[in-house]
Design a protein around this motif. Structure first.
Motif, mmCIF file in Angstrom:
data_model
loop_
_atom_site.group_PDB
_atom_site.id
_atom_site.type_symbol
_atom_site.label_atom_id
_atom_site.label_comp_id
_atom_site.label_asym_id
_atom_site.label_seq_id
_atom_site.Cartn_x
_atom_site.Cartn_y
_atom_site.Cartn_z
ATOM 1 N N ARG A 1 0.848 -1.183 0.000
ATOM 2 C CA ARG A 1 0.000 0.000 0.000
ATOM 3 C C ARG A 1 0.886 1.236 0.000
ATOM 4 O O ARG A 1 1.746 1.405 0.853
ATOM 5 C CB ARG A 1 -0.898 0.008 1.239
ATOM 6 C CG ARG A 1 -1.886 1.164 1.280
ATOM 7 C CD ARG A 1 -2.807 1.000 2.482
ATOM 8 N NE ARG A 1 -3.781 2.071 2.536
ATOM 9 C CZ ARG A 1 -3.582 3.242 3.145
ATOM 10 N NH1 ARG A 1 -2.435 3.485 3.761
ATOM 11 N NH2 ARG A 1 -4.532 4.155 3.149
ATOM 12 N N LEU A 2 0.686 2.108 -0.998
ATOM 13 C CA LEU A 2 1.478 3.330 -1.124
ATOM 14 C C LEU A 2 0.556 4.538 -1.058
ATOM 15 O O LEU A 2 -0.333 4.698 -1.897
ATOM 16 C CB LEU A 2 2.244 3.355 -2.459
ATOM 17 C CG LEU A 2 3.181 2.185 -2.759
ATOM 18 C CD1 LEU A 2 3.734 2.321 -4.177
ATOM 19 C CD2 LEU A 2 4.310 2.116 -1.756
ATOM 20 N N GLN A 3 0.750 5.361 -0.038
ATOM 21 C CA GLN A 3 0.024 6.623 0.006
ATOM 22 C C GLN A 3 0.815 7.618 -0.832
ATOM 23 O O GLN A 3 2.010 7.836 -0.616
ATOM 24 C CB GLN A 3 -0.100 7.128 1.441
ATOM 25 C CG GLN A 3 -0.958 8.390 1.531
ATOM 26 C CD GLN A 3 -1.076 8.893 2.955
ATOM 27 O OE1 GLN A 3 -0.305 8.502 3.823
ATOM 28 N NE2 GLN A 3 -2.042 9.773 3.190
ATOM 29 N N MET A 4 0.189 8.216 -1.819
ATOM 30 C CA MET A 4 0.919 8.966 -2.829
ATOM 31 C C MET A 4 1.726 10.119 -2.244
ATOM 32 O O MET A 4 2.882 10.329 -2.611
ATOM 33 C CB MET A 4 -0.044 9.496 -3.904
ATOM 34 C CG MET A 4 -0.586 8.421 -4.818
ATOM 35 S SD MET A 4 0.671 7.286 -5.482
ATOM 36 C CE MET A 4 1.753 8.425 -6.313
ATOM 37 N N SER A 5 1.153 10.899 -1.335
ATOM 38 C CA SER A 5 1.899 12.039 -0.792
ATOM 39 C C SER A 5 3.129 11.573 -0.026
ATOM 40 O O SER A 5 4.215 12.146 -0.156
ATOM 41 C CB SER A 5 0.989 12.877 0.110
ATOM 42 O OG SER A 5 0.489 12.090 1.179
ATOM 43 N N LEU B 1 5.772 10.085 -2.545
ATOM 44 C CA LEU B 1 6.485 11.114 -3.295
ATOM 45 C C LEU B 1 7.435 11.901 -2.402
ATOM 46 O O LEU B 1 8.528 12.290 -2.833
ATOM 47 C CB LEU B 1 5.493 12.053 -3.966
ATOM 48 C CG LEU B 1 4.691 11.417 -5.122
ATOM 49 C CD1 LEU B 1 3.582 12.357 -5.574
ATOM 50 C CD2 LEU B 1 5.605 11.081 -6.284
ATOM 51 N N LYS B 2 7.062 12.105 -1.172
ATOM 52 C CA LYS B 2 7.920 12.853 -0.263
ATOM 53 C C LYS B 2 9.129 12.020 0.167
ATOM 54 O O LYS B 2 10.267 12.480 0.099
ATOM 55 C CB LYS B 2 7.124 13.279 0.974
ATOM 56 C CG LYS B 2 7.965 14.075 1.968
ATOM 57 C CD LYS B 2 7.134 14.475 3.181
ATOM 58 C CE LYS B 2 8.013 15.228 4.186
ATOM 59 N NZ LYS B 2 7.254 15.590 5.415
ATOM 60 N N ASP B 3 8.875 10.784 0.597
ATOM 61 C CA ASP B 3 9.942 9.958 1.166
ATOM 62 C C ASP B 3 10.851 9.350 0.104
ATOM 63 O O ASP B 3 12.065 9.344 0.243
ATOM 64 C CB ASP B 3 9.339 8.830 2.014
ATOM 65 C CG ASP B 3 8.556 9.382 3.190
ATOM 66 O OD1 ASP B 3 8.806 10.546 3.554
ATOM 67 O OD2 ASP B 3 7.691 8.659 3.712
ATOM 68 N N VAL B 4 10.238 8.827 -0.956
ATOM 69 C CA VAL B 4 11.032 8.082 -1.937
ATOM 70 C C VAL B 4 11.555 8.977 -3.053
ATOM 71 O O VAL B 4 12.691 8.835 -3.491
ATOM 72 C CB VAL B 4 10.200 6.932 -2.537
ATOM 73 C CG1 VAL B 4 11.008 6.172 -3.582
ATOM 74 C CG2 VAL B 4 9.747 5.996 -1.430
ATOM 75 N N ILE B 5 10.743 9.926 -3.495
ATOM 76 C CA ILE B 5 11.133 10.741 -4.642
ATOM 77 C C ILE B 5 11.804 12.032 -4.208
ATOM 78 O O ILE B 5 12.976 12.284 -4.512
ATOM 79 C CB ILE B 5 9.914 11.051 -5.532
ATOM 80 C CG1 ILE B 5 9.268 9.746 -6.003
ATOM 81 C CG2 ILE B 5 10.325 11.912 -6.718
ATOM 82 C CD1 ILE B 5 10.165 8.859 -6.827
ATOM 83 N N ASN C 1 9.145 20.203 -6.378
ATOM 84 C CA ASN C 1 8.036 20.551 -5.484
ATOM 85 C C ASN C 1 6.938 19.504 -5.582
ATOM 86 O O ASN C 1 6.495 19.161 -6.685
ATOM 87 C CB ASN C 1 7.427 21.911 -5.855
ATOM 88 C CG ASN C 1 8.434 23.038 -5.724
ATOM 89 O OD1 ASN C 1 9.241 23.053 -4.798
ATOM 90 N ND2 ASN C 1 8.378 23.984 -6.648
ATOM 91 N N VAL C 2 6.525 18.998 -4.425
ATOM 92 C CA VAL C 2 5.326 18.167 -4.377
ATOM 93 C C VAL C 2 4.227 19.041 -3.792
ATOM 94 O O VAL C 2 4.260 19.404 -2.613
ATOM 95 C CB VAL C 2 5.540 16.915 -3.516
ATOM 96 C CG1 VAL C 2 4.250 16.088 -3.461
ATOM 97 C CG2 VAL C 2 6.690 16.078 -4.067
ATOM 98 N N ALA C 3 3.283 19.430 -4.622
ATOM 99 C CA ALA C 3 2.254 20.384 -4.199
ATOM 100 C C ALA C 3 1.370 19.781 -3.121
ATOM 101 O O ALA C 3 1.147 18.560 -3.100
ATOM 102 C CB ALA C 3 1.406 20.786 -5.402
ATOM 103 N N PRO C 4 0.869 20.600 -2.189
ATOM 104 C CA PRO C 4 -0.077 20.107 -1.189
ATOM 105 C C PRO C 4 -1.242 19.406 -1.878
ATOM 106 O O PRO C 4 -1.804 19.898 -2.850
ATOM 107 C CB PRO C 4 -0.541 21.392 -0.491
ATOM 108 C CG PRO C 4 0.575 22.360 -0.708
ATOM 109 C CD PRO C 4 1.136 22.044 -2.054
#
Length: 804
Positions: free
Chosen positions: A642-646, A649-653, A669-672
């Protein structure tokens, strides 16, 4: 200190005269090049022609010469501007005078609009390579007198000072017309101009003086011992035999490559396939096949269309703006512009069928030999050759012997690149005229030609694969296959059809052995024969189905071949990551033991302690890289989580790329999240998707920053259930590849040192990875300020986690 030394007076350099002939020997590599340099001087003098008369039999052939008993002579005559006494003193007698260079730098031209080719004084220096005596007879249009200068190169070897050498000057009665005549006598190597060497001389001169009439406005006539040399002229008839032609045009701002292909480009080279070719293409003048090609996605990229010229079947082209090409070498803040140039390059098919059908030569063997002998892409500056390697464009480097290779090949490609002294001043030749000086201008010139080479390979693959697919579609139609079938299904159909053979054989034997009897038996026999006929018709369809199966196998082989490099890279990556992990682990253990040893011994040496900390930091960095890579390796590839997208993207990317990109002035930038969501997918697979997209943005943003088109790069990632959108503030997607950007081997990246910078697989892999999970990627229709598409949208609705 000696009394005769006067302090305060400047010391002056001088040069021994023997250096001058040595310069000529070093700067001009052979006799042919020396002769070409003299012919270039005729061109620079605004002459219409150069007449070269070589005499190897007996004494000097010129009746005006001061050296009548000298053995052998070379006479070079032209109808150019000639020289007056002032020009002789200040230019001709002044070795390496830069008058021509200054003339070119000020963008001046002669009365005929020419820019001089020479500027190093090689012409007069090259004469000493040919013979020991040199004489000049010259007359201008306005001069009443004709001037005659003569000297011997041997004097340079015995004189003490250069100024001690005298050149004899005389005034003669004027001729009716202006011009210059050089007489070189007492030839150094008469054998160069005799016997079997003459054929080689003829061949070499044909390479050095353009055989293409459209790129020269000057002719050279060469005669040796009364026999006129037949310098090569590449006839329009020979050029008309080409199956494919490319016209290159760089106007200083845009680089355009226009291609043309004939029916013959698609014609098979095996006799048994010719009837099929005639039925599929020639029967309707290629109309149905062209419609098929136009419906393929890459057709738009190549701007494919029917040719308006009846001699050709189709036209296709590519246009690139110079400033938009990546990886160009800069001169100051701008890309080094090589200047406008043009070219024409023809591709020939030397296969059995094509060679037999050509009408240029009576024998196909002669046709093949001539094309192979004069093959190569030559470079001419105002009609005079620049010596480059025969395959200097590297066509052979990309060529494989596989039947799936469709690109230009060095032995059947013929053409030229036309430069000029006026427009390509920065493309300088080496002093010995044996090629180009390496410079930013040459690097970018070569990169433009690399783009041409890549375009031809892509275009040929599209067209020829299109023909293969068209044949395949037709075979499927003939075989009664109205929808795609797997190879196993086709094999089963053939097996079922063939299995009926035994029952028909048995019926035939029984029918043949039965005695002549009543009418009902005869009817049965007739039914048996009718059944066999029907079965034979069915068997003929089996042959077509077999061809469809063969086509599918060939297609699979092609795909496997194309993917070998990618598979090999994946295997190497997997092995390398394991090896790096082991090395990092060993380094960490040894660093830990060293730190323990230092504590036990109470050693507090700062450099040693600093080094151990550096090792630990490096090990942690390596582990971070491996941790990023490892989810995509085989042993965890199919594990879904299970991957929560936010969070993903924050932790891995973002965390992985943040520092790396920041050093390159790129912000990610990962937008809110407007509406966050979770998916069930393999973490490594999802990581690869974003890796490819971010690396793609990084590459083009780096280029924009390097070229000072951007001060800082920005990569934006937006989450909005069930979509993730990624874009950047770069220039966007090149319009020519918008419709095919997710196709394999489609790339807009340039070349570096002759090698393609990208394989065109990144976005293709992204699409494949997402497709495997029922997800999709597309480009949104919104355009940026450059008029280009730039937003990628990933549709993840098929992978949504029902618990989110």
């Amino acid at each position: 200190m000696a009394d005769n030394i006067q302090m305060g007076l400047p010391l002056k350099f001088d040069i021994h005269p023997s250096v001058v002939p040595q310069l000529g020997a070093d700067l001009v590599t052979d006799d042919v090049q020396a002769l070409v340099e003299l012919i270039k001087n005729c061109y620079d003098a605004d002459a219409d022609y150069a007449k070269i008369t070589i005499n190897t039999i007996g004494p000097n052939a010129d009746d005006e010469s001061d050296y009548p008993k000298a053995i052998g002579s070379i006479i070079v005559e032209d109808n150019g501007t000639g020289m007056d006494i002032e020009t002789i003193k200040t230019c001709w007698m002044f070795i390496s005078n830069r008058a021509k260079r200054k003339f070119k730098q000020h963008r001046q031209t002669t009365k005929r609009g020419r820019t001089p080719l020479g500027d190093k004084g090689l012409g007069r220096l090259s004469t000493q390579r040919l013979g020991r005596n040199l004489e000049v007879f010259t007359q201008t249009e306005t001069n009443d007198n004709r001037l005659h200068i003569s000297f011997c190169w041997d004097d340079f070897l015995t004189a003490v000072k250069l100024s001690d050498i005298d050149a004899n000057l005389k005034e003669l009665q004027p001729n009716k017309s202006k011009g210059t005549k050089l007489v070189i006598s007492n030839l150094n190597d008469i054998g160069v101009w005799q016997g079997s060497s003459v054929k080689q001389l003829e061949k070499e001169l044909s390479r050095m003086i353009s055989p293409y009439k459209e790129v020269r406005d000057f002719t050279a006539h060469v005669e040796i011992d009364g026999k006129h040399l037949e310098l090569l002229e590449i006839s329009d008839k020979l050029r008309s035999a080409a199956q494919v032609r490319y016209l290159l045009d760089f106007d200083g701002s845009y680089f355009k490559v226009s291609g043309k292909a004939k029916f013959d480009f698609f014609r098979p080279n095996t006799e048994n396939e010719l009837p099929e070719f005639g039925a599929l293409i020639e029967s309707d003048n290629g109309k149905a096949f062209l419609e098929f090609l136009l419906n393929l996605k890459p057709a738009e990229r190549f701007k494919l269309k029917r040719s308006k010229d009846d001699s050709w079947y189709i036209d296709f082209e590519s246009t690139r703006k110079f400033d938009d090409i990546d990886n160009l070498v800069l001169s100051g803040d701008k890309p080094a512009n090589p200047g406008r140039f043009s070219g024409q390059i023809d591709g020939y098919d030397l296969g059995f069928v094509s060679a037999r059908q050509q009408s240029v030569f009576d024998r196909s063997a002669d046709y093949k030999n001539v094309v192979k002998d004069i093959s190569g892409v030559r470079v001419y500056r105002d009609g005079f050759g620049i010596r480059v390697a025969k395959d200097w464009l590297g066509l052979g480097a990309d060529w494989t012997s596989a039947t799936s290779y469709y690109g230009l090949k060095p032995e059947n490609t013929l053409g030229y690149i036309a430069l000029s002294a006026r427009d390509n001043m920065d493309l300088e030749e080496t002093t010995d005229r044996e090629g180009f000086k390496l410079s930013p201008y040459y690097d970018n010139f070569y990169q433009l030609l690399g783009l041409f080479k890549s375009f031809t390979l892509d275009a040929h693959q599209f067209l020829r694969r299109g023909w293969v697919d068209y044949r395949k579609k037709n075979n499927e139609k003939l075989a009664g296959i109205d929808k795609p079938e797997e190879p196993e299904d086709l094999s089963e159909r053939i097996k079922t059809g063939l299995s009926k053979a035994s029952s028909h054989k048995k019926a035939l034997i029984e029918s043949k052995s039965a005695p002549k009897m009543s009418q009902p038996v005869a009817t049965d026999r007739k039914d048996v024969h009718q059944g066999v006929i029907e079965y034979l018709d069915e068997l003929s369809q089996m042959e077509t189905i077999g061809q469809v199966l063969v086509d599918q196998i060939q297609g699979l082989k092609y795909q496997i071949t194309e993917m070998y490099a990618t598979v090999a890279l994946g295997l190497t990556s997997e092995a390398l990551s394991h090896e790096i992990y082991q090395i990092a682990d060993q380094l960490a253990q040894r660093a830990s033991k060293l730190k323990a040893h230092l504590r036990r011994k109470s050693i507090k040496d700062p450099p040693i302690i600093s080094f151990t900390e550096h090792v630990n930091t490096s090990v942690n960095a390596l582990r971070k890289q491996i941790a990023h890579l490892s989810p995509s390796l085989r042993y965890v590839r199919e594990k879904k989580e299970r991957l929560q997208m936010s969070a993903f993207l924050k932790d891995v990317i973002k965390e992985y790329y943040y520092d790396k990109l920041a050093r390159k002035k790129i912000q990610i930038n990962v937008a809110p999240s407007q509406q966050d969501f979770s998916i069930k997918m393999n973490k490594g697979k999802m990581t690869q998707v974003f890796d490819n997209l971010i690396l793609n943005s990084e590459y083009w943003l780096n280029e924009d920053i390097r070229r000072k088109r951007l001060e800082n790069g920005i990569i934006d990632i937006e989450i909005n259930k069930p979509f993730v959108r990624i874009s950047d503030n770069g220039r966007g997607i090149e319009k020519s590849i918008e419709s095919s950007v997710f196709e394999p081997f489609v790339t807009d990246k340039g070349r570096e040192k002759g090698q393609q910078k990208g394989r065109g697989l990144g976005l293709f892999i992204v699409r494949q990875l997402l497709d495997s999970e029922g997800c999709h990627i597309a480009i949104l229709p919104k355009r940026n300020k450059h008029g280009r598409l730039y937003i990628f949208q990933i549709d993840l609705r098929s992978a949504l986690d029902g618990t989110s």
